[in-house]
Motif scaffolding. Structure first.
Motif, PDB file in Angstrom:
ATOM      1  N   PHE A 121       0.829  -1.192   0.000  1.00 15.88           N
ATOM      2  CA  PHE A 121       0.000   0.000   0.000  1.00 15.88           C
ATOM      3  C   PHE A 121       0.872   1.254   0.000  1.00 15.88           C
ATOM      4  CE2 PHE A 121      -1.806  -3.509   2.338  1.00 15.88           C
ATOM      5  CZ  PHE A 121      -3.035  -3.678   1.708  1.00 15.88           C
ATOM      6  N   LEU A 122       0.490   2.215  -0.839  1.00 13.47           N
ATOM      7  CA  LEU A 122       1.169   3.512  -0.868  1.00 13.47           C
ATOM      8  C   LEU A 122       0.526   4.367   0.213  1.00 13.47           C
ATOM      9  CD1 LEU A 122       3.285   4.946  -2.733  1.00 13.47           C
ATOM     10  CD2 LEU A 122       1.333   5.930  -3.936  1.00 13.47           C
ATOM     11  N   ILE A 123       1.268   4.706   1.274  1.00 12.50           N
ATOM     12  CA  ILE A 123       0.664   5.444   2.380  1.00 12.50           C
ATOM     13  C   ILE A 123       0.905   6.953   2.240  1.00 12.50           C
ATOM     14  CG2 ILE A 123       0.644   3.560   4.035  1.00 12.50           C
ATOM     15  CD1 ILE A 123       3.313   4.624   5.131  1.00 12.50           C
ATOM     16  N   ALA A 124       1.899   7.330   1.475  1.00 13.59           N
ATOM     17  CA  ALA A 124       2.172   8.736   1.175  1.00 13.59           C
ATOM     18  C   ALA A 124       3.075   8.730  -0.050  1.00 13.59           C
ATOM     19  CB  ALA A 124       2.866   9.422   2.354  1.00 13.59           C
ATOM     20  N   ASP A 125       3.303   9.893  -0.636  1.00 14.90           N
ATOM     21  CA  ASP A 125       4.191   9.927  -1.797  1.00 14.90           C
ATOM     22  C   ASP A 125       5.527   9.280  -1.446  1.00 14.90           C
ATOM     23  OD1 ASP A 125       2.321  11.138  -3.285  1.00 14.90           O
ATOM     24  OD2 ASP A 125       3.210  13.153  -3.210  1.00 14.90           O
ATOM     25  N   PHE A 126       5.901   8.270  -2.189  1.00 16.01           N
ATOM     26  CA  PHE A 126       7.184   7.570  -2.057  1.00 16.01           C
ATOM     27  C   PHE A 126       7.299   6.660  -0.826  1.00 16.01           C
ATOM     28  CE2 PHE A 126       8.259  11.876  -3.861  1.00 16.01           C
ATOM     29  CZ  PHE A 126       8.124  11.482  -5.183  1.00 16.01           C
ATOM     30  N   HIS A 127       6.237   6.534  -0.039  1.00 16.13           N
ATOM     31  CA  HIS A 127       6.284   5.678   1.150  1.00 16.13           C
ATOM     32  C   HIS A 127       5.281   4.535   0.998  1.00 16.13           C
ATOM     33  CE1 HIS A 127       8.693   8.498   3.614  1.00 16.13           C
ATOM     34  NE2 HIS A 127       8.093   9.425   2.864  1.00 16.13           N
ATOM     35  N   GLN A 128       5.745   3.297   1.220  1.00 15.79           N
ATOM     36  CA  GLN A 128       4.875   2.136   1.100  1.00 15.79           C
ATOM     37  C   GLN A 128       4.996   1.241   2.327  1.00 15.79           C
ATOM     38  OE1 GLN A 128       5.536  -0.155  -2.494  1.00 15.79           O
ATOM     39  NE2 GLN A 128       6.162   1.648  -3.667  1.00 15.79           N
ATOM     40  N   VAL A 129       3.929   0.506   2.611  1.00 15.36           N
ATOM     41  CA  VAL A 129       4.014  -0.580   3.602  1.00 15.36           C
ATOM     42  C   VAL A 129       3.459  -1.840   2.944  1.00 15.36           C
ATOM     43  CG1 VAL A 129       3.861   0.841   5.676  1.00 15.36           C
ATOM     44  CG2 VAL A 129       1.765   0.013   4.595  1.00 15.36           C
ATOM     45  N   ALA A 130       3.906  -2.983   3.435  1.00 10.29           N
ATOM     46  CA  ALA A 130       3.463  -4.242   2.832  1.00 10.29           C
ATOM     47  C   ALA A 130       3.388  -5.324   3.904  1.00 10.29           C
ATOM     48  CB  ALA A 130       4.436  -4.666   1.741  1.00 10.29           C
ATOM     49  N   LEU A 131       2.570  -6.317   3.611  1.00  8.72           N
ATOM     50  CA  LEU A 131       2.373  -7.437   4.526  1.00  8.72           C
ATOM     51  C   LEU A 131       2.226  -8.706   3.709  1.00  8.72           C
ATOM     52  CD1 LEU A 131       1.563  -8.568   7.404  1.00  8.72           C
ATOM     53  CD2 LEU A 131      -0.790  -8.050   6.771  1.00  8.72           C
ATOM     54  N   LYS A 132       2.827  -9.779   4.180  1.00  7.58           N
ATOM     55  CA  LYS A 132       2.680 -11.063   3.491  1.00  7.58           C
ATOM     56  C   LYS A 132       2.397 -12.162   4.505  1.00  7.58           C
ATOM     57  CE  LYS A 132       4.673 -14.176   0.112  1.00  7.58           C
ATOM     58  NZ  LYS A 132       5.762 -14.485  -0.793  1.00  7.58           N
ATOM     59  N   LEU A 133       1.353 -12.946   4.218  1.00  6.08           N
ATOM     60  CA  LEU A 133       0.962 -14.058   5.082  1.00  6.08           C
ATOM     61  C   LEU A 133       0.853 -15.318   4.239  1.00  6.08           C
ATOM     62  CD1 LEU A 133      -2.040 -12.230   6.803  1.00  6.08           C
ATOM     63  CD2 LEU A 133       0.241 -12.529   7.781  1.00  6.08           C
ATOM     64  N   GLY A 134       1.021 -16.437   4.871  1.00  4.76           N
ATOM     65  CA  GLY A 134       0.908 -17.674   4.096  1.00  4.76           C
ATOM     66  C   GLY A 134       0.572 -18.878   4.945  1.00  4.76           C
TER      67      GLY A 134
END
Lengths: 125, 280
Positions: B78-91
């Motif tokens: 997810f883009l949370i602000a210009d040039f800043h992202q967060v991500a999550l991975k589950l399995g």
């Protein structure tokens, strides 16, 4: 960065070293004789008779405990515990020896904490 | 959608793990296109067929042996602000292993990953040489046993590294004509044992103008300090863009085809992912 032979071109060639009987002499006159009852492979349960003698006489190991375990240095893990049954003084039956993958293994035969004989084995199938 | 995510969480796997008996390489968890968010639902099948020793010699499993891992994964960035992202991975995975007289089948959660990414070198104006650059920090939480405390004789309950880790990395991308090039490096430190692992991915994607199909190749060099593990994972993929919001990706990777492999697993993986995206 990709130098070197890839695995599919560098398959291990069976050295046919699977002799069924081996003798190892260690310190203080101790000697371990290994007699494999089964093939050493990933497909069958391994069974082995170990004869421990000292200065040519079967040793009852009165003050020592005999231990045996498998380890695979290259992968950093062992296998399930080996079942050890004492048949008579100095003679042990090792069962439930499971080589869970092919490759280089070490069979450790230890007397309490005094000796730990490491026997390299290559499991090819 | 919520039901779908719930089902994935109940039934799924991850690919970050100790190399022996469960591991593999990681995906970048970074939005590269013009999207605000991407959610990827994936399924994969991994077949382990041998391993290499410290000299690079390959030992292949007996033909009757079985060592497979079926996985489902959920990944969101997810883009949370210009040039800043967060991500999550589950399995979530199921391992089915048969080695000689030993047989075991287990299900469990894979390692989970959270990641923060900063695009430190954005491509705001066209440049022939200047790539886009990303740096990221990631944390990986392990939910399964390690090979050292496994209760399964054939490590069927090992779905990840077995311990938490922290990592950092960078990724550069550059598009020349119809080809997008990628090059990165990632360094992770395992928090309990203290050893490190690195991954150096590179790849290219070819997409023909106005075509819904793109194809590509990936190659990742993986090194683990513990046991001096090293190997290359070579992969190929084909993407089909159904519309602006949905892309399907079919990929195949193999660790036995390229480069010197030491103390490493030999495996192949086939994966299918559906990537839903929301534009800016």
């Amino acid at each position: 960065m990709s130098c070197g032979k890839p695995p599919f071109l560098n398959k291990h060639k069976d050295s046919k070293e699977n002799s069924s009987s081996l003798i190892f002499n260690i310190e203080n006159g101790y000697s371990f004789s290994l007699n494999w009852l089964t093939e050493k492979s990933t497909t069958t349960e391994g069974r082995l008779v170990v004869v421990i003698s000292r200065n040519g006489v079967l040793d009852p190991l009165e003050n020592q405990e005999f231990k045996a375990y498998l380890f695979m240095k290259s992968m950093g893990h062992g296998s399930s515990p080996i079942k050890i049954t004492k048949l008579s003084d100095g003679i042990y039956l090792l069962e439930e020896i499971y080589f869970i993958m092919t490759g280089p293994w070490e069979l450790h035969l230890a007397l309490s904490d005094s000796y730990d004989l490491e026997i390299p084995l290559t499991i090819t199938k | 959608m919520i039901l779908l995510i719930f089902l994935i969480l109940l039934t799924t796997q991850n690919a970050l793990a100790s190399s022996c008996c469960g591991g593999g390489s990681s995906s970048s968890l970074i939005i590269l296109g013009d999207h605000e968010a991407e959610i990827s639902l994936g399924t994969s099948f991994r077949n382990d067929f041998g391993n290499t020793d410290g000299h690079g010699e390959a030992f292949y499993n007996d033909k009757k042996a079985r060592d497979t891992k079926k996985s489902l994964s959920l990944q969101g960035q997810f883009l949370i602000a210009d040039f800043h992202q967060v991500a999550l991975k589950l399995g979530f995975s199921e391992k089915d292993i048969k080695k000689g007289d030993l047989q075991d089948k287990k299900q469990g959660f894979d390692d989970s990953t959270v990641q923060y990414t900063y695009e430190f070198m954005p491509e705001t104006t066209y440049s022939l040489y200047r790539p886009r650059g990303f740096i990221y920090l990631k944390g990986t939480i392990s939910h399964s046993k390690s090979i050292h405390d496994s209760k399964s004789k054939v490590y069927a309950d090992v779905f990840g590294a077995g311990e938490d880790s922290m990592g950092a990395g960078f990724l550069f991308t550059k598009k020349y004509g119809n080809i997008l090039y990628k090059l990165g490096h990632e360094y992770s430190k395992f928090l309990k044992e203290g050893f490190y692992k690195s991954a150096t991915p590179m790849g290219l994607t070819y997409s023909k103008p106005k075509s819904k199909i793109s194809v590509g190749l990936n190659d990742t060099f993986i090194f683990e300090e513990e046991n001096s593990v090293q190997y290359f994972e070579l992969g190929a993929f084909i993407n089909f863009e159904q519309n602006d919001d949905l892309l399907y990706s079919l990929s195949y990777s193999n660790s036995s085809l390229l480069g010197k492999s030491l103390n490493a697993p030999l495996y192949e993986t086939i994966s299918l992912n559906a990537i839903f995206s929301w534009g800016i």
